[in-house]
Each structure stands twice: as structure tokens, then as C-alpha cells.
Write a protein that holds these residues in place. Sequence first.
Motif, PDB file in Angstrom:
ATOM      1  N   GLU A  19     -20.171 -29.346 -39.329  1.00  0.00           N
ATOM      2  CA  GLU A  19     -20.696 -30.083 -37.851  1.00  0.00           C
ATOM      3  C   GLU A  19     -22.408 -29.917 -37.906  1.00  0.00           C
ATOM      4  O   GLU A  19     -22.803 -28.749 -38.552  1.00  0.00           O
ATOM      5  CB  GLU A  19     -20.059 -29.054 -36.814  1.00  0.00           C
ATOM      6  CG  GLU A  19     -20.642 -29.626 -35.428  1.00  0.00           C
ATOM      7  CD  GLU A  19     -20.022 -28.749 -34.261  1.00  0.00           C
ATOM      8  OE1 GLU A  19     -20.829 -28.831 -33.269  1.00  0.00           O
ATOM      9  OE2 GLU A  19     -19.095 -28.407 -34.586  1.00  0.00           O
ATOM     10  N   ASP A  43     -16.618 -23.191 -40.443  1.00  0.00           N
ATOM     11  CA  ASP A  43     -15.570 -22.656 -39.789  1.00  0.00           C
ATOM     12  C   ASP A  43     -16.162 -21.084 -39.366  1.00  0.00           C
ATOM     13  O   ASP A  43     -15.373 -20.303 -38.536  1.00  0.00           O
ATOM     14  CB  ASP A  43     -14.282 -22.797 -40.384  1.00  0.00           C
ATOM     15  CG  ASP A  43     -13.564 -23.932 -40.089  1.00  0.00           C
ATOM     16  OD1 ASP A  43     -13.967 -24.810 -39.281  1.00  0.00           O
ATOM     17  OD2 ASP A  43     -12.676 -24.182 -40.911  1.00  0.00           O
ATOM     18  N   ARG A 206     -20.795 -22.550 -30.104  1.00  0.00           N
ATOM     19  CA  ARG A 206     -19.854 -22.578 -28.794  1.00  0.00           C
ATOM     20  C   ARG A 206     -18.782 -23.296 -28.963  1.00  0.00           C
ATOM     21  O   ARG A 206     -17.685 -22.778 -28.360  1.00  0.00           O
ATOM     22  CB  ARG A 206     -20.809 -22.921 -27.759  1.00  0.00           C
ATOM     23  CG  ARG A 206     -19.990 -23.148 -26.391  1.00  0.00           C
ATOM     24  CD  ARG A 206     -19.204 -21.937 -25.862  1.00  0.00           C
ATOM     25  NE  ARG A 206     -20.547 -20.699 -25.776  1.00  0.00           N
ATOM     26  CZ  ARG A 206     -19.926 -19.395 -25.539  1.00  0.00           C
ATOM     27  NH1 ARG A 206     -18.802 -19.360 -25.480  1.00  0.00           N
ATOM     28  NH2 ARG A 206     -20.706 -18.552 -25.294  1.00  0.00           N
ATOM     29  N   ARG A 207     -18.582 -24.428 -29.630  1.00  0.00           N
ATOM     30  CA  ARG A 207     -17.430 -25.261 -29.994  1.00  0.00           C
ATOM     31  C   ARG A 207     -16.408 -24.391 -30.899  1.00  0.00           C
ATOM     32  O   ARG A 207     -15.286 -24.413 -30.322  1.00  0.00           O
ATOM     33  CB  ARG A 207     -17.667 -26.480 -30.678  1.00  0.00           C
ATOM     34  CG  ARG A 207     -16.423 -27.071 -30.871  1.00  0.00           C
ATOM     35  CD  ARG A 207     -16.761 -28.493 -31.920  1.00  0.00           C
ATOM     36  NE  ARG A 207     -17.622 -29.439 -30.994  1.00  0.00           N
ATOM     37  CZ  ARG A 207     -17.750 -30.611 -31.647  1.00  0.00           C
ATOM     38  NH1 ARG A 207     -17.886 -30.823 -32.820  1.00  0.00           N
ATOM     39  NH2 ARG A 207     -18.519 -31.340 -30.880  1.00  0.00           N
ATOM     40  N   LYS A 208     -16.813 -23.650 -31.685  1.00  0.00           N
ATOM     41  CA  LYS A 208     -15.956 -22.853 -32.537  1.00  0.00           C
ATOM     42  C   LYS A 208     -15.444 -21.577 -31.679  1.00  0.00           C
ATOM     43  O   LYS A 208     -14.276 -21.331 -31.853  1.00  0.00           O
ATOM     44  CB  LYS A 208     -16.829 -22.321 -33.859  1.00  0.00           C
ATOM     45  CG  LYS A 208     -17.585 -23.118 -34.751  1.00  0.00           C
ATOM     46  CD  LYS A 208     -16.107 -24.089 -35.384  1.00  0.00           C
ATOM     47  CE  LYS A 208     -16.671 -25.043 -36.420  1.00  0.00           C
ATOM     48  NZ  LYS A 208     -15.820 -25.861 -36.756  1.00  0.00           N
ATOM     49  N   ALA A 210     -14.708 -21.638 -28.436  1.00  0.00           N
ATOM     50  CA  ALA A 210     -13.842 -22.317 -27.660  1.00  0.00           C
ATOM     51  C   ALA A 210     -12.505 -22.689 -28.414  1.00  0.00           C
ATOM     52  O   ALA A 210     -11.488 -22.438 -27.759  1.00  0.00           O
ATOM     53  CB  ALA A 210     -14.521 -23.526 -27.212  1.00  0.00           C
ATOM     54  N   GLN A 211     -12.772 -23.319 -29.577  1.00  0.00           N
ATOM     55  CA  GLN A 211     -11.467 -23.620 -30.241  1.00  0.00           C
ATOM     56  C   GLN A 211     -10.730 -22.271 -30.594  1.00  0.00           C
ATOM     57  O   GLN A 211      -9.713 -22.301 -30.674  1.00  0.00           O
ATOM     58  CB  GLN A 211     -11.785 -24.201 -31.760  1.00  0.00           C
ATOM     59  CG  GLN A 211     -12.507 -25.570 -31.332  1.00  0.00           C
ATOM     60  CD  GLN A 211     -13.056 -26.446 -32.517  1.00  0.00           C
ATOM     61  OE1 GLN A 211     -13.161 -25.668 -33.551  1.00  0.00           O
ATOM     62  NE2 GLN A 211     -13.138 -27.685 -32.365  1.00  0.00           N
ATOM     63  N   ARG A 212     -11.484 -21.231 -31.290  1.00  0.00           N
ATOM     64  CA  ARG A 212     -10.578 -20.069 -31.576  1.00  0.00           C
ATOM     65  C   ARG A 212      -9.970 -19.367 -30.497  1.00  0.00           C
ATOM     66  O   ARG A 212      -8.782 -18.850 -30.548  1.00  0.00           O
ATOM     67  CB  ARG A 212     -11.622 -19.102 -32.182  1.00  0.00           C
ATOM     68  CG  ARG A 212     -12.076 -19.459 -33.599  1.00  0.00           C
ATOM     69  CD  ARG A 212     -12.871 -18.544 -34.167  1.00  0.00           C
ATOM     70  NE  ARG A 212     -12.338 -17.257 -34.501  1.00  0.00           N
ATOM     71  CZ  ARG A 212     -11.330 -17.017 -35.277  1.00  0.00           C
ATOM     72  NH1 ARG A 212     -11.065 -17.673 -36.321  1.00  0.00           N
ATOM     73  NH2 ARG A 212     -11.012 -15.780 -35.533  1.00  0.00           N
ATOM     74  N   GLN A 214      -9.196 -20.997 -27.547  1.00  0.00           N
ATOM     75  CA  GLN A 214      -7.742 -21.694 -27.186  1.00  0.00           C
ATOM     76  C   GLN A 214      -6.844 -21.392 -27.983  1.00  0.00           C
ATOM     77  O   GLN A 214      -5.607 -21.533 -27.620  1.00  0.00           O
ATOM     78  CB  GLN A 214      -8.405 -23.139 -27.093  1.00  0.00           C
ATOM     79  CG  GLN A 214      -7.138 -24.039 -26.553  1.00  0.00           C
ATOM     80  CD  GLN A 214      -7.846 -25.607 -26.511  1.00  0.00           C
ATOM     81  OE1 GLN A 214      -8.840 -25.898 -26.044  1.00  0.00           O
ATOM     82  NE2 GLN A 214      -6.904 -26.654 -26.734  1.00  0.00           N
ATOM     83  N   ASP A 215      -7.087 -21.362 -29.453  1.00  0.00           N
ATOM     84  CA  ASP A 215      -6.054 -21.315 -30.391  1.00  0.00           C
ATOM     85  C   ASP A 215      -5.290 -19.947 -30.300  1.00  0.00           C
ATOM     86  O   ASP A 215      -4.035 -20.202 -30.353  1.00  0.00           O
ATOM     87  CB  ASP A 215      -6.647 -21.492 -31.932  1.00  0.00           C
ATOM     88  CG  ASP A 215      -5.600 -21.315 -32.903  1.00  0.00           C
ATOM     89  OD1 ASP A 215      -4.431 -22.178 -32.667  1.00  0.00           O
ATOM     90  OD2 ASP A 215      -5.772 -20.937 -33.894  1.00  0.00           O
ATOM     91  N   GLN A 218      -3.127 -19.951 -27.293  1.00  0.00           N
ATOM     92  CA  GLN A 218      -1.733 -20.802 -27.337  1.00  0.00           C
ATOM     93  C   GLN A 218      -0.854 -20.268 -28.260  1.00  0.00           C
ATOM     94  O   GLN A 218       0.317 -20.657 -28.210  1.00  0.00           O
ATOM     95  CB  GLN A 218      -2.214 -22.048 -27.772  1.00  0.00           C
ATOM     96  CG  GLN A 218      -2.790 -22.987 -26.554  1.00  0.00           C
ATOM     97  CD  GLN A 218      -3.443 -24.308 -27.135  1.00  0.00           C
ATOM     98  OE1 GLN A 218      -3.501 -24.659 -28.011  1.00  0.00           O
ATOM     99  NE2 GLN A 218      -3.732 -25.208 -25.915  1.00  0.00           N
TER     100      GLN A 218
END
Length: 426
Positions: A19, A43, A206-208, A210-212, A214-215, A218
Motif C-alpha cells: 500500500e 502487513d 491506521r487502515r492496518k 482498523a483491519q487487525r 476488526q479481524d 470477529q
Amino acid sequence: MGTHVIKMPDIGEGIAEVELSQWHVKVGDLVVEDQVLADVMTDKAMVDIPSPVHGKVIALGGQPGEVMAVGSILISIEVEGAGNLKESDKPAPVAAKETPVAPKVEAVVESKPAVAAVRPAAAVCQGPLVAREADERPLASPAVRKHALDLGIQLRLVRGSGPAGRVLHEDLDAYLAQGQSNASAPVAAAYAQRNDEEQIQVIGMRRKIAQRMQDATQRAAHFSYVEEIDVTAIEELRAHLNEKHGASRGKLTLLPFLVRALVVALRDFPQMNARYDDEAQVITRLGAVHIGVATQSDVGLMVPVVRHAEARSLWDSAAEISRLANAARNGKASRDELSGSTITLTSLGALGGIVSTPVLNLPEVAIVGVNKIVERPMVVKGQVVIRKMMNLSSSFDHRVVDGMDAALFIQAIRGLLEQPATLFVE
């Protein structure tokens, strides 16, 4: 003159896509060798991309937030001589005005050969006013934009002294100092109606994060357990050790004691020092205790890792925690320093509140959260006395950890901290 093309590098780890997080240059900028051109995100870490040549930027190969393939054209630079541009490499230029403004992001860089990062010299402010079109959006961080709104300043009228004309906090101070803003503007602005909006791209670190997060929420079956701990004795010991050895060995915070308590408690609760591969349905318990210490930085939450905490003294742990925290905050932590933890310790320090619900750092199965220390009246042996109290707010993956085991684990930590001599009795 020729064109030198810089392609998205292969950063390793078998990564095929990276990214693009932030540009540090724009079309038309003159750059020098080793100057940082862009930040890219894997990542695990942010990596800065330096220029291998001197020249002028003529095209940008992507926009912040775009995921680019390894080997694709990142940037084109006009250089003296033939350059390295091949016919098949000719990129589609991205005009400077089309490059969106990204939030200010400090890079988490990879360890690489020591090279002085040379950035363009900041423009010298020639005065408080600068002519911009009414719809032109000046470069500025979200914090600077909010500060300008609070002061009643139109950013398009302020000359920016930062890289690429970015408006800094000191530019706002200079604007006010030169009398270009009404002295009553801050008061008026505080009561004025506001209808402004600001959209901020969720990119890069910030995207990473957020993804971590959320993951983690879940996939894992989170449950939390909170226990109150009397830290009066451990705080007295810490003060004594700092008074006696602080000048020669360095000051101790509470964190190295917590690290030691984790190490000792994990001997009886090895199921907490584990990783769960939920796809393979395999739990791996580890003998080595690699403690992640959650650290807040300008780009968000990072978790540098204190490796082999089981083999470290109090002062060794304290020095390593300090070193890693500084590296993370200054954007110098490597991928290896940000990965490989087996259990995580998180603390908000004085802002720790009464209770928190930490989110697991997958694939780990336990995270221990530290809340703030407060003095409270407590009943001890029938007498009301003032004690220093602190809560541990911890979370576990209920797919792997039973509630009873989690409670007993935290109770073991409590016992060690309330009777600190037991931390060192083998």
C-alpha cells in the motif's frame, strides 16, 4: 536529459502488493539522492522509499491509499543523462493537483543501511499572507486545520513553511503575531455556528490497525476479567530501588515489575503464553515469553516486542521497554521488533481509567491491561487505611482459555504484585 523510473520494491516476506501510504514529494519537486520520496505499508511495518538519484519529479505512479503491485512504477524522475526508462515502462503521469492531501503520517521504517535522509529545505516565510484560489486546499494536518478553525483563521491566507508549503502550527502563530487576525476571533469562533466537514482517508497504519482490530473481534471469542490489586508494597519497593540504584541503573516504572509478574505466573499457566491458528485448529504453547508492549505513536497503536522476557532482569526489561517505545514513537521500529509476541501487556498510564476491555492481539490468546493507580481507603485487618489500588483489565480468547483459568492466572499475578518478594523467589 533522461528519465529514471523507480519501481515498487520487493520488500520481502513473499509480499506481492504494497500500500502506498504517503508522498513526501510532488510533481515538479527537485530531489537529491537518499531523500525520502514516499512511505509504503506492508502487513507489519511502514517502509520509506529513498531516491537513488538527483533530479526532478515528473510523474507519480499512484495515490495515497492505493495498493500497488511489486514491480509497478512508483515514481519517475528527470535526470541528467540517459536514465533507465524503457519503452514498456512509460507511466501515466499523475498531475500534482490530483494528488490528495493525506493526514500527516510519521513512517514506521524498516532497518536499513544508515543513510542520512535529506529532505527539501523548508520554505522561508516571507510574510503572513499568501495568495491561493478560493477553492484551493492548502497542505496541513488535521490538528493544524482544527487549530486554525478555533482561531478563526482561513488557512488559504497563511503561508506554509513546511515541506511542499505545508502549513504548520508555528505558521498560525506567525500569522497572528503579524496582526492579520482579529484579536477577538478566537472568542467569536468559540460560539460561532460551524458547518465544516473534513474527510480523512483511512490509509497506511491506521487502515492496518482498523483491519487487525476488526479481524480480532470477529474471529476470537473475547471475554474480559477485571481484578483489583493493592500495589502499595510494589510501589514502595520501586521507589526504594529507584532511590538506591536509579542514578546508576536507570529509573524503574511499574511495567518491568508487571513483565516479571507475567513471566513468573506463566510458569503455572502455559496456556496463556500461546498462539492459536484457528484455520489449522492448532494451539502452540511457547516456552519463550515474548511480551508485546502496546505503545501509542503518532500513526496509531503499535506493539513492539520485548523478546525473551523470561531471561531479563528488572533493569534489563526497563531498558528494553524504553528502547522499543522510543523506536516505535520515532518511526524507527523494524518489522522484527513489531512482530512475534506471545502475550501482550497494554497500559494507558495515568489515563488508564478504572476499567478497560483490551482487544486481543491475534493470534495470541491473552492480553493484560493496566489501569491507573489511585489512593483509596481500604479495610486492612479491621482498620481503615489508605492504600494504592490498581485494576488489571484483561481479555482472553474463550475458544482456548477457560474462564476459571483466566481468573486464576490474574489472581496469581495479583499475589505476586501484592507480595513483591515472591517475584524473585525461585
